[in-house]
Design an enzyme around this catalytic site. Structure first.
Site, PDB file in Angstrom:
ATOM      1  CE  LYS A  22      37.322  34.353  42.459  1.00  0.00           C
ATOM      2  NZ  LYS A  22      37.865  35.715  42.407  1.00  0.00           N
ATOM      3  NE  ARG A  92      38.618  45.678  43.833  1.00  0.00           N
ATOM      4  CZ  ARG A  92      39.863  45.511  43.414  1.00  0.00           C
ATOM      5  NH1 ARG A  92      40.289  44.310  43.136  1.00  0.00           N
ATOM      6  NH2 ARG A  92      40.654  46.548  43.225  1.00  0.00           N
ATOM      7  CB  CYS A 116      34.960  44.839  47.466  1.00  0.00           C
ATOM      8  SG  CYS A 116      36.428  44.049  48.104  1.00  0.00           S
ATOM      9  N   PRO A 122      42.929  49.545  46.764  1.00  0.00           N
ATOM     10  CG  PRO A 122      44.844  50.174  47.903  1.00  0.00           C
ATOM     11  CD  PRO A 122      43.576  49.396  48.056  1.00  0.00           C
ATOM     12  CB  ILE A 123      44.622  50.178  41.312  1.00  0.00           C
ATOM     13  CG1 ILE A 123      44.176  51.601  40.971  1.00  0.00           C
ATOM     14  CG2 ILE A 123      43.412  49.254  41.399  1.00  0.00           C
ATOM     15  CD1 ILE A 123      43.553  51.720  39.571  1.00  0.00           C
ATOM     16  CG  ASP A 124      48.858  51.975  45.913  1.00  0.00           C
ATOM     17  OD1 ASP A 124      47.957  51.104  45.998  1.00  0.00           O
ATOM     18  OD2 ASP A 124      49.843  51.988  46.651  1.00  0.00           O
ATOM     19  CG  LEU A 125      51.088  48.293  45.257  1.00  0.00           C
ATOM     20  CD1 LEU A 125      51.024  46.912  45.903  1.00  0.00           C
ATOM     21  CD2 LEU A 125      52.368  49.011  45.670  1.00  0.00           C
ATOM     22  CG  ASP A 307      41.420  34.340  48.358  1.00  0.00           C
ATOM     23  OD1 ASP A 307      41.764  34.223  47.177  1.00  0.00           O
ATOM     24  OD2 ASP A 307      41.291  35.445  48.915  1.00  0.00           O
ATOM     25  NE  ARG A 399      32.571  38.374  42.508  1.00  0.00           N
ATOM     26  CZ  ARG A 399      33.531  38.680  43.388  1.00  0.00           C
ATOM     27  NH1 ARG A 399      33.215  39.098  44.590  1.00  0.00           N
ATOM     28  NH2 ARG A 399      34.819  38.581  43.074  1.00  0.00           N
TER      29      ARG A 399
HETATM   30  C1  EPZ Z   1      43.915  38.588  44.128  1.00  0.00           C
HETATM   31  O1  EPZ Z   1      43.336  39.856  44.391  1.00  0.00           O
HETATM   32  C2  EPZ Z   1      42.763  37.604  44.167  1.00  0.00           C
HETATM   33  N1  EPZ Z   1      41.800  37.945  43.120  1.00  0.00           N
HETATM   34  C3  EPZ Z   1      42.093  37.656  45.535  1.00  0.00           C
HETATM   35  O2  EPZ Z   1      41.072  36.670  45.548  1.00  0.00           O
HETATM   36  C4  EPZ Z   1      43.128  37.292  46.598  1.00  0.00           C
HETATM   37  O3  EPZ Z   1      42.538  37.417  47.883  1.00  0.00           O
HETATM   38  C5  EPZ Z   1      44.319  38.258  46.486  1.00  0.00           C
HETATM   39  O4  EPZ Z   1      44.852  38.222  45.154  1.00  0.00           O
HETATM   40  C6  EPZ Z   1      45.429  37.900  47.462  1.00  0.00           C
HETATM   41  O5  EPZ Z   1      45.846  36.591  47.245  1.00  0.00           O
HETATM   42  C7  EPZ Z   1      42.052  37.573  41.844  1.00  0.00           C
HETATM   43  O6  EPZ Z   1      43.084  36.988  41.544  1.00  0.00           O
HETATM   44  C8  EPZ Z   1      41.002  37.898  40.831  1.00  0.00           C
HETATM   45  P1  EPZ Z   1      46.472  41.858  45.785  1.00  0.00           P
HETATM   46  P2  EPZ Z   1      44.216  41.199  44.189  1.00  0.00           P
HETATM   47  O7  EPZ Z   1      46.725  42.893  44.754  1.00  0.00           O
HETATM   48  O8  EPZ Z   1      45.097  41.041  43.008  1.00  0.00           O
HETATM   49  C9  EPZ Z   1      46.729  45.710  48.559  1.00  0.00           C
HETATM   50  C10 EPZ Z   1      38.972  35.805  45.913  1.00  0.00           C
HETATM   51  O9  EPZ Z   1      38.322  35.625  46.931  1.00  0.00           O
HETATM   52  N2  EPZ Z   1      47.015  46.443  47.316  1.00  0.00           N
HETATM   53  O10 EPZ Z   1      47.485  40.768  46.001  1.00  0.00           O
HETATM   54  O11 EPZ Z   1      43.305  42.347  44.238  1.00  0.00           O
HETATM   55  C11 EPZ Z   1      45.285  45.212  48.576  1.00  0.00           C
HETATM   56  O12 EPZ Z   1      44.424  46.234  49.049  1.00  0.00           O
HETATM   57  C12 EPZ Z   1      39.713  37.100  45.724  1.00  0.00           C
HETATM   58  O13 EPZ Z   1      39.107  34.976  44.975  1.00  0.00           O
HETATM   59  C13 EPZ Z   1      47.400  47.781  47.392  1.00  0.00           C
HETATM   60  O14 EPZ Z   1      47.508  48.348  48.483  1.00  0.00           O
HETATM   61  O15 EPZ Z   1      45.079  41.154  45.523  1.00  0.00           O
HETATM   62  C14 EPZ Z   1      45.353  44.054  49.526  1.00  0.00           C
HETATM   63  O16 EPZ Z   1      45.316  44.535  50.855  1.00  0.00           O
HETATM   64  C15 EPZ Z   1      39.517  38.040  46.897  1.00  0.00           C
HETATM   65  N3  EPZ Z   1      47.640  48.454  46.246  1.00  0.00           N
HETATM   66  C16 EPZ Z   1      46.735  43.461  49.255  1.00  0.00           C
HETATM   67  O17 EPZ Z   1      47.497  44.495  48.608  1.00  0.00           O
HETATM   68  C17 EPZ Z   1      47.546  47.858  45.014  1.00  0.00           C
HETATM   69  O18 EPZ Z   1      47.809  48.530  43.990  1.00  0.00           O
HETATM   70  C18 EPZ Z   1      46.712  42.235  48.360  1.00  0.00           C
HETATM   71  O19 EPZ Z   1      46.135  42.611  47.158  1.00  0.00           O
HETATM   72  C19 EPZ Z   1      47.159  46.511  44.949  1.00  0.00           C
HETATM   73  C20 EPZ Z   1      46.901  45.813  46.119  1.00  0.00           C
END
Ligand code: EPZ
Length: 419
Positions: A22, A92, A116, A122-125, A307, A399
């Site tokens: 996925k 999302r 969620c 957040p998407i700040d990064l 995950d 999903r």
């Molecule tokens: C991806 O989500 C996966 N989703 C998630 O899988 C997975 O849990 C996650 O990576 C971590 O491995 C997809 O690939 C579609 P992150 P993503 O950006 O990209 C924080 C599943 O069950 N953060 O690595 O959203 C964030 O809040 C899903 O398949 C910021 O603070 O994960 C989190 O605490 C769930 N600011 C951490 O970083 C940002 O701009 C990791 O997030 C971006 C993220």
């Protein structure tokens, strides 16, 4: 939302094929926008999140065909750069379209993805990285607008404060159309990032380093046609292994990359499971009774995957001793603990730490799935509970899993989906 009814007590046995990932197919569907050509993808799982992605691509003006495990996207006809709230709500992780749309059109407008069950998300990064590449970002709360001055971003050295998977993917896609080379440091190293790089190279991108913390993205000469086979889903594989550990039994998974679940297999071996890995197979046999293993500390890849945290917790509920979990990636990812206690599990949560003390028996009960992996964990736990466990709001599970109920039934589980 559908309800899944699980009757515990059956051991699992037999062989099952692992679906395409996925978390690889979603960014690769977004990548199909960048070059304006045709993407022919194979090994695509049938998921609600993939359906949502196809809806977004069609909304943007792309032609998308789906047949069995194949998806063909022709993005030549793309005519829009705005993802409306209704479509963002469906998934999302649509935030990863930001980089692709920016690369293709020079401007993107999307409704900010909500939080969620895992936290604020957040998407700040993402935004900081795109600004480093010259994007003008207007974050008006409910909507984010990013523009590339003069229609093109500029290559830059982008360092991520945290190795975010989504931010890494957004930079890779945005950088394809940037003027000059982009060097991304502290990049996420997940196998899905490596798969995205493989696909982008086939599409005509000069890109290297995925799987390491430093990725280089150079020129992009879009090829008219790109073929790509999606990497196996390591989290579905982990899910099936943990379900078998929970229920007891002897199963074999095929068509996967065993190396991608090294950490999960190490924890299951610690708990007494016998695991044998082939080139693209993994066989798991459970002992008479599992025992609590080493602390499970979630980290960015190649550490233990967040995950799989809920899934391994489900396997620990009847294990001898006390298992310790530390969830470092998401701010709140223990919603499933409240539900598992309803089966009689002994789980104490203190902030990022959860302590699971094995009990001798679990009793089926009505439960609610709050998120994708937590929902799958409730099913895995239900396999070990006496009587019937009903998992409500099981649409969350659908999903991210392609007919998980059917796959578990093929392994001997008594799991029935009801609308
Ligand atoms: C991806 O989500 C996966 N989703 C998630 O899988 C997975 O849990 C996650 O990576 C971590 O491995 C997809 O690939 C579609 P992150 P993503 O950006 O990209 C924080 C599943 O069950 N953060 O690595 O959203 C964030 O809040 C899903 O398949 C910021 O603070 O994960 C989190 O605490 C769930 N600011 C951490 O970083 C940002 O701009 C990791 O997030 C971006 C993220």
């Amino acid at each position: 939302m559908p309800v899944w009814k699980v009757r515990g007590g059956n051991e699992l046995s037999g062989s099952a094929r692992v679906q395409g990932a996925k978390n690889a197919v979603l960014p690769i569907l977004a990548a199909s926008l960048v070059g304006g050509g045709v993407f022919r993808l194979r090994n695509c799982p049938r998921l609600k999140d993939v359906d949502a992605s196809i809806e977004i691509l069609r909304h943007l003006g792309c032609a998308v065909e789906r047949e069995e495990d194949a998806i063909t996207v022709n993005s030549a006809g793309m005519r829009d750069n705005h993802i409306p709230h209704a479509l963002m709500l469906k998934m999302r992780s649509s935030v990863m379209y930001m980089g692709a749309i920016l690369a293709r059109t020079g401007e993107v407008r999307l409704s900010t993805p909500g939080g969620c069950e895992l936290g604020s998300r957040p998407i700040d990064l993402h935004l900081k990285a795109l600004e480093t590449m010259g994007a003008e970002v207007r974050d008006a709360g409910a909507e984010v607008v990013c523009r590339a001055p003069g229609g093109r971003l500029r290559g830059a050295h982008v360092n991520l404060d945290f190795p975010s998977v989504g931010a890494t993917e957004n930079v890779m896609l945005a950088a394809c159309a940037a003027e000059g080379e982009t060097v991304l440091t502290n990049a996420a190293r997940e196998p899905e990032i490596v798969d995205l790089q493989r696909c982008l190279i086939s599409a005509g991108a000069e890109i290297s380093g995925a799987g390491t913390p430093e990725i280089h993205i150079g020129a992009f000469r879009p090829r008219p046609e790109t073929e790509h086979r999606i990497v196996p889903d390591r989290i579905e594989a982990a899910t099936l292994l943990c379900a078998a550990a929970s229920a007891g039994g002897d199963i074999e998974l095929r068509d996967l990359a065993p190396a991608h679940i090294d950490t999960v297999c190490a924890c299951l071996r610690d708990m007494g499971c016998r695991i044998v890995c082939g080139a693209d197979t993994v066989r798991l046999r459970t002992p008479k009774r599992l025992r609590a293993g080493r602390p499970v500390i979630t980290k960015p890849y190649p550490g233990f995957p967040t995950d799989a945290q809920a899934l391994l917790m489900a396997a620990c509920l009847r294990a001898e001793g006390t298992a310790v979990f530390v969830e470092n990636i998401f701010e709140s990812r223990y919603r499933h603990a409240d539900e598992l206690r309803r089966l009689g599990a002994d789980i104490r949560v203190e902030g990022r730490v959860a302590m699971v003390t094995g009990v001798h028996r679990l009793t089926g009960a009505p439960l609610t799935a709050w998120d994708l992996r937590g929902g799958a964990a409730l099913v895995a736990a239900g396999l070990a509970a006496e009587g019937e466990t009903q998992v409500f709001d099981a649409g969350h599970i659908e999903r991210g899993y392609d007919d998980l109920a059917g796959k578990l039934r093929s392994l001997g589980a008594d799991v029935v989906r009801e609308e």
